[in-house]
Design an enzyme around this catalytic site. Structure first.
Site: not given
Ligand code: AMP
Ligand code: MG
Length: 487
Positions: A123-124, A181, A250
């Site tokens: 949801d961003g 990254r 990432d």
């Molecule tokens: P993370 O595990 O937080 O490093 O996230 C992994 C991927 O998921 C990255 O591309 C983040 O930008 C995306 N992501 C995580 N949480 C959200 C969210 N609530 N809305 C959109 N993208 C998300």
């Molecule tokens: Mg991340």
């Protein structure tokens, strides 16, 4: 108050459009300031009190985009839990641009600023809980002297977001010279777009590793330098008991900084197999596994850079330095933690038996090293506070005597050693339960504990008699706390 005129540039926006999508942040409805880091604010020349002003806050969290900022979300890919995940990208992060500082340009990035073309199922948004955790830990790690992205502020909103329950949303403003990254490189490698791969590598070298331009093979040199920094970073984590929790490629910074604070944790009752992320059922990112995972991730970067490096042997050589870089660094850090000035035969055994003792007794990692500084080299008369951390007292006594002998062998002076050890063994770390207490108060609109905790963690090595309780063993309920990838 006059509108905030931050002198933004956006160097990342000078890359071709394929590297990002230009977009505006989605305003956070009726935002309020939860916390700000005075030292992070100072770094960008911002008066920390300025964030109390709603207009300034609106500008800094992207509700009213500052002039000259060219907001964008970057594309990247990555390996998640060892599996190729394809395209990811800034799913909820938006780069505002970079600001000049005494330490060179620093980028401001919003986390939780709304949907982007890379949001996939998300949801961003980010929730207040994890935003406070990221904010506090970024600043705590910085104060511990560990390479990390910084956090300027957390702003909250009553807007609800759905996770396991309904929570409220927040935006963290993060700061780093770059958020590129390992996965940013993997992205172009897997798309077989060598032109873009080279553009990105040249950008990173030019801006962050300019000395490498002179090397015979700058790309092999880049891989070697990033591998070295990563090995050093993981050594720092092991020495302080930090567990990242989601060491996907990432989440690996090309600068060797700690990046993306999610389900991280600090070691409390020592268990080398400890898994801090509830979602990581196999324990891929356990404490004991972090060093080899750091190397694995460098291999992923090495593979992505291979088309630029040209020769497998060169890439291999760059990657091979990981073990020795890690071993040397962790050895130095552990010697400092034990207050040992010299390297001597038998030190390996002393360290191994120490970790064995910590493991069987599940002694608190932070308190152990802090109290070790108070051990007297002439005999056990001052052992009690440290000894109390162990169930098997005879085993502790035996180890303590070996340690004492080792101290005497280098004619260690207790007062000097304690001073040095107190500068390397923190008294205050961000224990999960401390964060939890601050979060629960903040969820009820009392932000005082976040500010208080930040103040404590900004001086992790100092004795703070008025804050003694923040250094205590976790309460029983803390063992029930679970942190997961959901944030
Ligand atoms: P993370 O595990 O937080 O490093 O996230 C992994 C991927 O998921 C990255 O591309 C983040 O930008 C995306 N992501 C995580 N949480 C959200 C969210 N609530 N809305 C959109 N993208 C998300
Ligand atoms: Mg991340």
């Amino acid at each position: 108050m006059a509108a905030l005129a931050l002198p933004f540039e956006n160097s990342f926006a000078s890359l071709p459009p394929a590297f990002y999508t230009r977009l505006m942040p989605t305003p956070l409805p009726s935002p309020y300031l939860v916390a700000a880091s005075p030292s992070a604010a100072k770094l960008i020349g911002l008066d920390p009190a300025a964030l109390d002003d709603p207009d300034t806050l609106a500008a800094i969290i992207g509700n009213r985009v500052p002039e000259r900022s060219k907001p964008l979300s970057a594309v990247y890919s990555g390996h998640q839990f060892g599996v190729w995940a394809g395209q990811l990208g800034d799913g909820r992060a938006i780069l505002l641009g970079d600001l000049p500082t005494a330490q060179g340009p620093v980028e401001l990035q919003l986390k939780g600023a709304g949907l982007t073309p890379y949001s996939r199922m998300g949801d961003g948004r980010a929730v207040l809980r994890s935003s406070i955790r990221e904010f506090l830990c970024s600043e705590a790690m910085h104060a511990l002297g560990i390479p990390t992205t910084r956090a300027l502020s957390v702003a909250g909103s009553d807007q609800g977001v759905v996770r396991e329950t309904i929570e409220t949303s927040a935006v963290v403003v993060r700061m780093a010279p770059t958020f590129v990254r390992f996965g940013s490189f993997e992205h172009w490698f897997y798309k077989r777009q060598e032109g873009e791969l080279k553009t990105l590598a040249d950008y990173v070298i030019e801006r962050f590793y300019p000395a490498l331009r002179e090397e015979d093979n700058p790309y092999a040199a880049l891989l070697e330098e990033v591998t070295r920094r990563t090995a050093h970073l993981v050594a720092h984590w092991q020495a302080v008991g930090f567990m990242h929790g989601v060491l996907n490629t990432d989440n690996m910074s090309i600068l060797g900084q700690t990046l993306d604070y999610g389900p991280f944790g600090f070691m409390e009752a020592f268990d080398s197999g400890h898994i801090c992320n509830h979602t990581d059922q196999g324990g891929r990112y356990s404490y004991a596994n972090q060093p080899q995972i750091g190397h694995w991730n460098c291999y992923a970067l090495g593979q992505a850079l291979l088309p630029l490096i040209g020769e497998v042997e060169l890439a291999q050589e760059s990657l091979d330095i990981y073990q020795s870089a890690f071993a040397t660094k962790i050895d130095d850090l552990l010697h400092a933690k034990l207050g040992l000035r010299e390297q001597r035969d038998g030190d390996r055994e002393l360290l191994d038996s120490m970790f064995g003792l910590l493991q069987t007794n599940h002694a608190d990692f932070t308190l152990f090293f802090r109290r070790l500084g108070g051990l007297r080299s002439d005999g056990p008369s001052g052992d009690e506070p440290l000894r109390d951390l162990f169930i098997d007292r005879p085993a502790f006594d035996a180890w303590a005597n070996t340690y004492r002998e080792r101290l005497r062998a280098e004619a260690s002076v207790d007062i000097e050693r304690k001073l040095a050890m107190d500068q390397t063994n923190p008294k205050y770390i961000l224990r999960n339960y401390l964060a939890q207490v601050a979060i629960e108060k903040a969820q009820n609109k009392d932000f005082s504990e976040v500010a208080r905790l930040l103040q404590v963690l900004e001086r992790p090595f100092d004795e703070q008699p008025e804050n003694e309780r923040y250094a205590a063993l976790p309460p029983d309920w803390a063992s029930e706390l679970e942190v997961s990838c959901s944030s």
